[in-house]
Design an enzyme around this catalytic site. Structure first.
Site, PDB file in Angstrom:
ATOM      1  N   ASP A  24       0.867  -1.187   0.000  1.00 51.42           N
ATOM      2  CA  ASP A  24       0.000   0.000   0.000  1.00 51.42           C
ATOM      3  C   ASP A  24       0.896   1.228   0.000  1.00 51.42           C
ATOM      4  O   ASP A  24       2.040   1.144  -0.431  1.00 51.42           O
ATOM      5  CB  ASP A  24      -0.978  -0.026   1.177  1.00 51.42           C
ATOM      6  N   HIS A  50       1.691   1.902  -3.215  1.00 51.53           N
ATOM      7  CA  HIS A  50       0.706   2.775  -3.859  1.00 51.53           C
ATOM      8  C   HIS A  50       1.219   4.203  -3.961  1.00 51.53           C
ATOM      9  O   HIS A  50       0.461   5.100  -4.295  1.00 51.53           O
ATOM     10  CB  HIS A  50      -0.619   2.756  -3.094  1.00 51.53           C
TER      11      HIS A  50
END
Length: 383
Positions: A204, A227
């Site tokens: 993430d 991310h």
């Protein structure tokens, strides 16, 4: 309790105590807490693994160094932690460990092990399962965390919450890249934070600047599988005004990621408001990154709802400088703002991006761009 105090002196009048911890063979949480409350230096030797089976409240400390040469491992007793991990209202997070106070150091070259695989497996069967953060710096002032390896956090690795003057240095953070929400760092309601010289492999955000993160420097990070370096998301909750201000992320390598440099803010009815101001993304090198440069001011919002109810989180004084490398697709930059002038003074300079597929595409919406790379973008669409 298996810790051994050693008395010494810093000066003729200032006593200090150094404690050496040994594994008890059972739950070591209580001895770790007691040592931090009683000793100026807490040593966990390289051949020691402390088993943490109950939550760690280590707030309110003063002038303490935790020299972690061994391992602190959080026992994956999922029923216990679901009932007892420290909860936060913000995004319904929970944590194993609260560490706070004045002048705190955590270092030593050792490991924090979240034993995350059991949690990842359980999450596959129950996506509402609350999973703990390994370490939360909570109400800390002058905190240094350095030379620590963190592995397999069930959720975020680090949360910096209601803290001031926090520095992380020379960290190695690792989780499988297909894990959910294993953010490297989230900074929330905190000021004067530095994250530098670290390597992060996760599933993430590498770093996320959450509401009221101010005066933050991120420097020399190597992020893989993430991310991106993200502002936000902001403006999610209608009762709050979110601020992210005076943030610089520089000298970042980003590989095999969904995003590179990103700002995301909610729009639509019944959302919150806020401001993103004076944020610089500088000298990013990206490789196989789906979206190297992103503003999404209609985050989690349909195009129709965003047009009808533009974001109340304004974005201004933003610099994307010196972003180079390759995307995994054709879009290399997407700057999508809400209508009604919600973005201003957005600067793009020295963008040298190539597409992994087809021709590099630059997109923009509802924004006037300045800088020497503005000509790479077509006329921005207006909604």
């Amino acid at each position: 309790m298996l810790w051994f105090p050693l008395l010494g002196f810093l000066t003729a009048s200032t006593a200090w105590a150094q404690c050496i911890l040994e594994a008890s063979g059972a739950d070591d949480a209580s001895q770790l807490i007691a040592a931090a409350q009683s000793c100026s230096i807490v040593n966990i030797p390289s051949d020691t693994t402390l088993n943490i089976s109950t939550r760690l409240d280590m707030t309110g400390l003063s002038d303490v160094t935790i020299n972690l040469e061994g391992t602190i491992r959080f026992n994956p007793d999922i029923p216990y932690w679901v009932e007892n991990a420290f909860p936060f209202e913000f995004q319904t997070q929970v944590t194993f460990w609260l560490l706070g106070g004045e002048n705190i150091v955590l270092n030593g070259g050792g490991t924090l092990d979240g034993a995350g695989q059991a949690w990842y497996d359980a999450f596959e069967a129950n996506s509402s399962l609350p999973r703990p953060i390994i370490l939360t710096i909570y109400q800390g002032n002058h905190v240094l965390v350095e030379n620590i390896e963190m592995i397999d956090s069930p959720e975020w690795f680090n949360l910096i919450y209601e803290s001031n003057d926090v520095r992380y240095n020379n960290m190695t953070i690792t989780a499988a890249t297909d894990t959910h929400n294993t953010d490297g760092w989230n900074i929330y309601r905190s000021d004067t934070v530095t994250l530098e010289h670290s390597v992060i492999v996760n599933g993430d955000d590498c770093v996320a600047f959450k509401p009221n993160a101010t005066n933050v420097l991120v420097s020399d990070l190597n992020c893989d599988g993430s991310h991106g370096i993200s502002v936000g998301s902001l403006g999610q909750y209608p009762e709050f005004f979110d601020i992210v201000e005076n943030v610089t992320a520089t000298d970042v390598k980003m590989a095999n990621a969904q995003n590179g440099a990103r700002i995301k803010a909610w729009a639509g009815p019944d959302v919150g408001s806020g401001i993103v101001r004076n944020v610089t993304f500088n000298n990013f090198v990206v490789s196989n990154v789906a979206n190297p440069v992103v503003i999404d001011q209609c985050y989690m919002t349909s195009a129709a709802d965003c047009s009808a109810s533009p974001s109340n989180t304004f974005i201004e004084d933003i610099w994307f400088n010196g972003i180079s490398g390759t995307s995994s697709g054709s879009t290399v930059a997407s700057l999508s703002c809400s209508p009604d002038g919600r973005c201003s003074n957005i600067n793009v300079n020295d963008l040298e991006l190539t597409a992994g597929k087809s021709t590099a595409t630059y997109k923009c919406q509802n924004v006037n761009l300045t800088g020497n790379a503005a000509g790479l973008f077509p006329d921005c669409t207006v909604t």
